[in-house]
Design a protein around this motif. Structure first.
Motif, PDB file in Angstrom:
ATOM      1  N   MET A 250      -9.815-131.627  13.180  1.00 62.15           N
ATOM      2  CA  MET A 250     -10.492-131.523  11.887  1.00 62.15           C
ATOM      3  C   MET A 250     -11.957-131.924  12.012  1.00 62.15           C
ATOM      4  O   MET A 250     -12.837-131.315  11.408  1.00 62.15           O
ATOM      5  CB  MET A 250      -9.776-132.404  10.848  1.00 62.15           C
ATOM      6  CG  MET A 250      -8.372-131.938  10.517  1.00 62.15           C
ATOM      7  SD  MET A 250      -8.274-130.225  10.014  1.00 62.15           S
ATOM      8  CE  MET A 250      -8.993-130.345   8.380  1.00 62.15           C
ATOM      9  N   GLU A 251     -12.210-132.956  12.836  1.00 60.46           N
ATOM     10  CA  GLU A 251     -13.605-133.359  13.043  1.00 60.46           C
ATOM     11  C   GLU A 251     -14.388-132.250  13.735  1.00 60.46           C
ATOM     12  O   GLU A 251     -15.552-132.005  13.425  1.00 60.46           O
ATOM     13  CB  GLU A 251     -13.676-134.650  13.878  1.00 60.46           C
ATOM     14  CG  GLU A 251     -13.436-135.890  13.023  1.00 60.46           C
ATOM     15  CD  GLU A 251     -12.928-137.088  13.839  1.00 60.46           C
ATOM     16  OE1 GLU A 251     -13.116-137.093  15.076  1.00 60.46           O
ATOM     17  OE2 GLU A 251     -12.321-137.989  13.216  1.00 60.46           O
ATOM     18  N   THR A 252     -13.708-131.545  14.672  1.00 59.14           N
ATOM     19  CA  THR A 252     -14.375-130.455  15.393  1.00 59.14           C
ATOM     20  C   THR A 252     -14.863-129.370  14.430  1.00 59.14           C
ATOM     21  O   THR A 252     -15.933-128.799  14.615  1.00 59.14           O
ATOM     22  CB  THR A 252     -13.406-129.828  16.431  1.00 59.14           C
ATOM     23  OG1 THR A 252     -12.780-130.874  17.142  1.00 59.14           O
ATOM     24  CG2 THR A 252     -14.109-128.897  17.388  1.00 59.14           C
ATOM     25  N   VAL A 253     -14.059-129.090  13.388  1.00 57.57           N
ATOM     26  CA  VAL A 253     -14.501-128.055  12.443  1.00 57.57           C
ATOM     27  C   VAL A 253     -15.332-128.650  11.292  1.00 57.57           C
ATOM     28  O   VAL A 253     -15.739-127.939  10.385  1.00 57.57           O
ATOM     29  CB  VAL A 253     -13.323-127.239  11.851  1.00 57.57           C
ATOM     30  CG1 VAL A 253     -12.635-126.448  12.928  1.00 57.57           C
ATOM     31  CG2 VAL A 253     -12.337-128.130  11.113  1.00 57.57           C
ATOM     32  N   GLY A 254     -15.554-129.950  11.362  1.00 58.16           N
ATOM     33  CA  GLY A 254     -16.424-130.578  10.379  1.00 58.16           C
ATOM     34  C   GLY A 254     -15.775-130.856   9.035  1.00 58.16           C
ATOM     35  O   GLY A 254     -16.422-130.803   7.999  1.00 58.16           O
ATOM     36  N   SER A 255     -14.473-131.128   9.052  1.00 64.69           N
ATOM     37  CA  SER A 255     -13.800-131.418   7.789  1.00 64.69           C
ATOM     38  C   SER A 255     -13.156-132.799   7.848  1.00 64.69           C
ATOM     39  O   SER A 255     -12.705-133.241   8.903  1.00 64.69           O
ATOM     40  CB  SER A 255     -12.727-130.367   7.522  1.00 64.69           C
ATOM     41  OG  SER A 255     -11.841-130.841   6.538  1.00 64.69           O
TER      42      SER A 255
ATOM     43  N   ALA B  93      -8.314-120.358  15.131  1.00 64.33           N
ATOM     44  CA  ALA B  93      -9.609-120.960  15.468  1.00 64.33           C
ATOM     45  C   ALA B  93     -10.714-120.264  14.677  1.00 64.33           C
ATOM     46  O   ALA B  93     -11.597-120.918  14.117  1.00 64.33           O
ATOM     47  CB  ALA B  93      -9.856-120.862  16.964  1.00 64.33           C
ATOM     48  N   ALA B  94     -10.650-118.942  14.616  1.00 62.06           N
ATOM     49  CA  ALA B  94     -11.692-118.184  13.893  1.00 62.06           C
ATOM     50  C   ALA B  94     -11.695-118.577  12.419  1.00 62.06           C
ATOM     51  O   ALA B  94     -12.745-118.844  11.829  1.00 62.06           O
ATOM     52  CB  ALA B  94     -11.437-116.690  14.053  1.00 62.06           C
ATOM     53  N   LYS B  95     -10.510-118.638  11.831  1.00 61.10           N
ATOM     54  CA  LYS B  95     -10.409-118.973  10.396  1.00 61.10           C
ATOM     55  C   LYS B  95     -10.908-120.386  10.122  1.00 61.10           C
ATOM     56  O   LYS B  95     -11.553-120.645   9.109  1.00 61.10           O
ATOM     57  CB  LYS B  95      -8.954-118.837   9.919  1.00 61.10           C
ATOM     58  CG  LYS B  95      -8.515-117.384   9.759  1.00 61.10           C
ATOM     59  CD  LYS B  95      -9.116-116.756   8.510  1.00 61.10           C
ATOM     60  CE  LYS B  95      -8.592-115.334   8.320  1.00 61.10           C
ATOM     61  NZ  LYS B  95      -9.209-114.668   7.147  1.00 61.10           N
ATOM     62  N   MET B  96     -10.560-121.306  11.030  1.00 59.91           N
ATOM     63  CA  MET B  96     -10.978-122.696  10.822  1.00 59.91           C
ATOM     64  C   MET B  96     -12.479-122.810  10.942  1.00 59.91           C
ATOM     65  O   MET B  96     -13.126-123.559  10.213  1.00 59.91           O
ATOM     66  CB  MET B  96     -10.286-123.619  11.838  1.00 59.91           C
ATOM     67  CG  MET B  96      -8.813-123.859  11.551  1.00 59.91           C
ATOM     68  SD  MET B  96      -8.058-124.970  12.733  1.00 59.91           S
ATOM     69  CE  MET B  96      -8.118-126.502  11.844  1.00 59.91           C
ATOM     70  N   LYS B  97     -13.045-122.057  11.901  1.00 59.41           N
ATOM     71  CA  LYS B  97     -14.480-122.102  12.130  1.00 59.41           C
ATOM     72  C   LYS B  97     -15.213-121.593  10.888  1.00 59.41           C
ATOM     73  O   LYS B  97     -16.169-122.204  10.413  1.00 59.41           O
ATOM     74  CB  LYS B  97     -14.832-121.240  13.348  1.00 59.41           C
ATOM     75  CG  LYS B  97     -16.107-121.666  14.003  1.00 59.41           C
ATOM     76  CD  LYS B  97     -16.241-120.981  15.353  1.00 59.41           C
ATOM     77  CE  LYS B  97     -17.570-121.336  16.012  1.00 59.41           C
ATOM     78  NZ  LYS B  97     -17.696-120.670  17.301  1.00 59.41           N
ATOM     79  N   THR B  98     -14.726-120.464  10.344  1.00 58.28           N
ATOM     80  CA  THR B  98     -15.377-119.893   9.151  1.00 58.28           C
ATOM     81  C   THR B  98     -15.245-120.858   7.972  1.00 58.28           C
ATOM     82  O   THR B  98     -16.203-121.044   7.219  1.00 58.28           O
ATOM     83  CB  THR B  98     -14.707-118.563   8.723  1.00 58.28           C
ATOM     84  OG1 THR B  98     -13.900-118.103   9.805  1.00 58.28           O
ATOM     85  CG2 THR B  98     -15.721-117.528   8.336  1.00 58.28           C
ATOM     86  N   ALA B  99     -14.065-121.419   7.820  1.00 61.31           N
ATOM     87  CA  ALA B  99     -13.852-122.298   6.669  1.00 61.31           C
ATOM     88  C   ALA B  99     -14.645-123.595   6.813  1.00 61.31           C
ATOM     89  O   ALA B  99     -15.116-124.143   5.820  1.00 61.31           O
ATOM     90  CB  ALA B  99     -12.371-122.579   6.500  1.00 61.31           C
TER      91      ALA B  99
END
Lengths: 822, 170
Positions: free
Chosen positions: A328-333, A298-304
């Protein structure tokens, strides 16, 4: 309908029914051994004897006698019972009574009938047979001592499988079932013969001595290999899937399965399954907890953020794919894709442009309802074997004309009256355009075709594709092309089939459009037995397209890989895909995945891709989770867990859900809830629910808006002195997952390269010689397989295998030019 | 096929000129129901049906090899092993049996060192016991190819063998 009386009961039955059919239809049981509803009546066992009053009380076989109006039938008079008892006594004369060690006990027709008819003594005596038991292959055991000569195995192998491995040999008391020259069984190992054997003569060896039949719990589900969507019954004991159980009433295919479906289940309970999450610490993967793993990811996805990307296998459920998209939408990708991007292009680009929908306007059921089949590549049999059975039955029983356009021969070419046109590899689109040209020029087109958008452009573009011009280039004759075009256009109903998937990079949007053009031109769309069926590779390939799990706004699979190499993708989440083995260009993929900052892989096994990951999550197989799969013809089917989750495995649904929660989102609580959302948002799925899907599933509607699209042809840069390598699927495998199924691996354990006899003798290559196949990308060592089906100058290699992965020499071009050396 | 089996077949069938079989297949290729005439033709050519020829027939006529094997084993007229130049048949039907056929059979076995339906290694003789040759008046009866020998005795067995030992094999 015909009226008749069976056992004093007034009944009706269809005109062409036999007495057995009529009785069964009306709930009257007549015992049988040699009859199978899928096979032609045979009348070998004499268990189904009945009395017909009009025939002066003679005893006649119910399974071969057609009914007539006013027939009066008795199925269980004292004389009949006596006759049946004698049939059983005679069968038991030679049949060994080794039920305590026979795997068939409990499911054995002979045992059950002996019990039912109380045959507790035999008035006759004779020696038992002493035939040698065929233990030569690891999947099917043949013990001819137990055989009752019903002939079902030989008949199913001929009538449905069209392999013809078995036959009756000798005659009289000596008769037995054998292969040619009494050789050991060496066939395609679909196990159809095992499924219909009424006794323990043919047994599935992987299941031998594993459990008694009655100790199994049966769970109906859907096969997770190819896109046919065959229904499957798993036999479970002690949380282990021990076998697949034959159910003749299951699915459109009536329980017929292929080698992978029937014998490929072992991956579910494999010792090699991942059972705990792993995280890379100091360069090695070590066990960790789910909490830690989820937190790190989760941390890595958030940063990326927007530079996160996702690749999913189209083997996971529709619900999981939807949730993955939500993650993917949650992390904006919006960088997500499947199947290397190109393997779904026929649907997502080709059919979308030509037909206005990313689905096939035809169903597998149309195969048996059509008049003419046009099969692009005989690999249809290899990629979707059960569809192959449907083709066999259509050709043999319904006299459907079969035309094949392929770069090599195959099993389908051997069917009666099959016409095979062998073209130079990579020229299929040019040939199809030439067919369209003939249809337009010879005025064979449908009256409505001219009013379809794009007709003028297509007509103009086809000018270059005269049969003569194309014939020279493709290795066919102009007459062949004209004949095929005329046959197709003049057939009242015609259906086109073509496989797509990772090993078919040439089967792209252009091929789909070219084929759609033929169907639109001749008005063979939207009618029963007509259309174009794009046969996607994996069990949920169509679902992944329907769920929109492919790049629309973001990066596609190719760009994601490039992005990993260039650094524009920081975190890559791979669910189930194994790009290192299955995507083209091994070196490039491996370098890119090595380069990416953070790689998460959720999979069942420590695949080559998982081994490169920073976090590896143990995922669930299809037998441990709930959800839906969509088959190639958009049949949506519900799967339910057959066993409890293995180790600490979690379904992808739970994994994505946990990540969404961690990232502050609100995921759907259950797959059922997600499916509700799917049914309200995905076109064609409206009104579906788990309850309405039931056991048989439901078809998602496909509405078509045709328009003509001019397909691009491939440039044919042949290299002189080199051989054309085409890749594809082996009959026994599907993707890279079947490598973990023991059955498929027994029969086909490693990669190979198939070449023609002429090429082999020219290069002095013998069967099973190790040859080095070299392309501009690299070289690999493969075993040589010499076959009659390959044209000279063409090689074939399947793609499934990790150790000899063909993507080390293929770069995604439809044809790879290679040289062979010893 | 295991290597051992392949080797065994190779040993049995040293050199088979398949072009002869090809010619027979060419002759019947368009005839519906061509399997029987092709098999009979091939057997006339080679004296038996070699496995490689059966495989060729399967391939060219598009019939399963197993089905061909079914036909070959169903009919007594087809042979799967090389046969002798001279086929000796001794009748063991009722009349011949009563007249002493078992002794005739035993004598052939002793002299030729082969049993029923077997062939001598030099491919000179194949011996068969048969049920009735339809000439009970001449019992006990023997036949060598198309020649008939009535009122057989143990001495006549010697004479027949001596006679046929002199004849050329080809």
């Amino acid at each position: 309908m015909v009226n008749l009386t069976i056992d004093d009961k007034q009944v009706t039955a269809p005109k062409n029914a036999t007495i057995y059919d009529a009785a069964k239809l009306n709930g009257i049981k007549i015992p049988i051994l040699c009859h199978d509803s899928k096979l032609k009546p045979f009348g070998a066992c004499r268990m189904c004897l009945v009395e017909v009053e009009q025939m002066k009380g003679r005893q006649i076989p119910a399974c071969t006698t057609p009914i007539t109006e006013g027939m009066i039938i008795r199925t269980a008079t004292p004389d009949i019972i006596k006759a049946r008892k004698m049939v059983l006594e005679l069968l038991l004369l030679n049949h060994p009574i080794d039920c305590p060690v026979c795997d068939k006990a409990g499911d054995c027709d002979l045992q059950n009938l002996t019990y039912e008819y109380e045959v507790n003594a035999n008035r006759f005596a004779d020696a038992k047979f002493n035939h040698v038991i065929d233990y030569n292959n690891p999947l099917i055991e043949r013990d001819m001592n137990r055989c009752v000569l019903c002939g079902k195995c030989a008949r199913i192998c001929d009538e449905i499988v069209s392999f013809g491995a078995l036959t009756f040999m000798d005659r009289g008391i000596e008769t037995k079932i054998a292969c040619e020259f009494e050789a050991p069984l060496n066939c395609e190992f679909c196990g159809s013969c095992v499924s219909v054997c009424p006794v323990g003569s043919l047994l599935a060896r992987p299941f031998k001595f594993k459990a008694r039949f009655w100790a199994l719990t049966n769970q109906k589900t859907v096969c997770s290999y190819c896109g046919t969507g065959c229904n499957l019954t798993l036999g479970v004991k002690d949380n282990k899937v021990l076998t697949t159980v034959y159910d003749e009433n299951q699915g459109f295919h009536k329980g017929q399965l292929c080698c992978r479906g029937r014998f490929g289940y072992q991956f579910i309970n494999s010792e090699r399954r991942l059972t705990t999450p792993l995280v890379r610490k100091n360069g090695t993967l070590v066990e960790t907890t789910w909490d830690e793993a989820i937190e790190v990811i989760a941390a890595k996805m958030k940063t990326a953020g927007a530079s996160t990307a996702a690749l999913a296998t189209p083997r996971i459920t529709n619900e999981e794919l939807i949730l993955f998209k939500e993650l993917m939408e949650t992390v904006g990708s919006n960088n997500y894709d499947h199947s290397a991007g190109y393997a779904h292009a026929a649907l997502t680009k080709g059919f979308v442009q030509s037909l206005g929908v990313a689905a096939s306007p035809a169903s597998i059921l149309d195969v048996q309802k059509t008049d003419l089949l046009l099969v692009i590549k005989t690999d249809t049999y290899e990629t979707h074997p059960v569809v192959g059975f449907e083709i066999n039955m259509a050709v043999k029983n319904k006299e459907v004309k079969l035309n094949i356009l392929s770069d090599k021969r195959g099993k389908l070419s051997k069917l009666p009256n099959a016409k095979t046109l062998i073209h130079v590899p990579g020229t299929e689109i040019a040939v199809i355009n030439a067919l369209a040209k003939v249809i337009v020029d010879e005025k064979l087109a449908d009256g409505t075709a001219a009013s379809v958008p794009g007709f003028a452009e297509l007509e103009k573009a086809l000018a270059a594709f005269t049969p003569d011009a194309v014939a020279a280039q493709c290795g066919l004759t102009a007459a062949d092309i004209k004949q095929l075009a005329t046959d197709y256009a003049k057939a009242e109903k015609a259906l086109i089939l073509f496989p797509v998937g990772l090993p078919y990079p040439g089967h792209n949007e252009d091929l789909a459009s070219a084929l759609a053009n033929l169907a639109i031109l001749t008005g063979k769309l939207g009618k029963e037995g007509c259309g174009v069926l794009c046969m996607a590779e994996k069990n949920n390939s169509q679902g992944a397209v329907d769920m929109g799990f492919y790049s629309t706004a973001g990066m596609d699979a190719g760009k994601i890989i490039d992005g990993c190499a260039s650094g524009s993708v920081k975190t890559l989440f791979i669910a189930g895909e194994n790009p290192v083995v299955s995507y083209p260009d091994h070196t490039k993929i491996a370098a890119a995945l090595d380069k990416v900052d953070f790689l998460v892989v959720a999979d069942l096994f420590m695949t080559e891709t998982a081994a490169m990951a920073d976090v590896v999550l143990p995922a669930c197989s299809f037998a441990e989770k709930e959800g839906t799969f969509t088959s190639v013809d958009r049949r949506v089917q519900h799967i339910k867990p057959a066993i409890r989750k293995i180790g600490q495995c979690r379904s992808d649904f739970e994994i994505f859900g946990a990540l969404i929660t961690k990232l502050g989102g609100k995921p759907s609580a259950t797959p059922a809830k997600t499916f509700e959302a799917i049914s309200s948002s995905v076109a064609g799925y409206a009104g579906m629910s788990y309850a309405s899907l039931g056991e048989t599933g439901a078809y998602a509607a496909v509405s078509v808006k045709p328009s003509f699209v001019v397909p691009k042809t491939m440039s044919l840069a042949s290299e002189s002195g080199k051989l054309a390598l085409v890749t594809g699927s082996a009959l026994y495998h599907s993707g890279t997952m079947s490598q973990y199924g023991e059955g498929p691996m027994y029969v086909c354990p490693e990669g190979y390269v198939e070449l023609s006899r002429n090429d082999a003798s020219k290069m002095k290559i013998a069967e099973n010689d190790l040859v080095i196949v070299t392309s501009s990308k690299g070289s690999i060592k493969l075993k040589a397989k010499i076959s009659m089906r390959m044209p000279q100058g063409v090689l074939f290699a399947p793609y499934h295998f990790s150790e000899t992965s063909i993507n080390r020499i293929c770069s995604g071009a439809p044809v790879t030019w290679v040289s062979l050396s010893k | 096929m295991s290597e051992a089996v392949a080797q065994q077949i190779e040993e049995q069938e040293p050199v088979i000129d398949l072009s002869l079989a090809d010619k027979i297949i060419d002759k019947y290729i368009d005839l519906p129901g061509n399997l029987m005439p092709v098999l009979q033709g091939v057997q006339d050519e080679y004296g038996y049906i070699p496995r490689v020829a059966a495989d060729l027939i399967a391939e060219r006529l598009n019939v399963y090899p197993s089905q061909i094997y079914g036909v070959l084993t169903f009919y007594a007229q087809f042979h799967l092993k090389p046969r002798g130049r001279f086929i000796i048949r001794v009748c063991v039907g009722t009349a011949c049996h009563v007249q002493g056929a078992p002794r005739i059979v035993e004598t052939f076995f002793d002299k030729l060192h082969i049993g029923h339906a077997e062939t001598t290694p030099d491919l000179r003789y194949t011996f068969e016991k048969v049920a009735c040759l339809g000439a009970c008046g001449m019992a006990p009866l023997a036949m060598v190819n198309d020649s008939t020998y009535g009122s057989m005795t143990v001495q006549k067995v010697d004479e027949i063998i001596n006679d046929y030992n002199q004849r050329p094999l080809k």
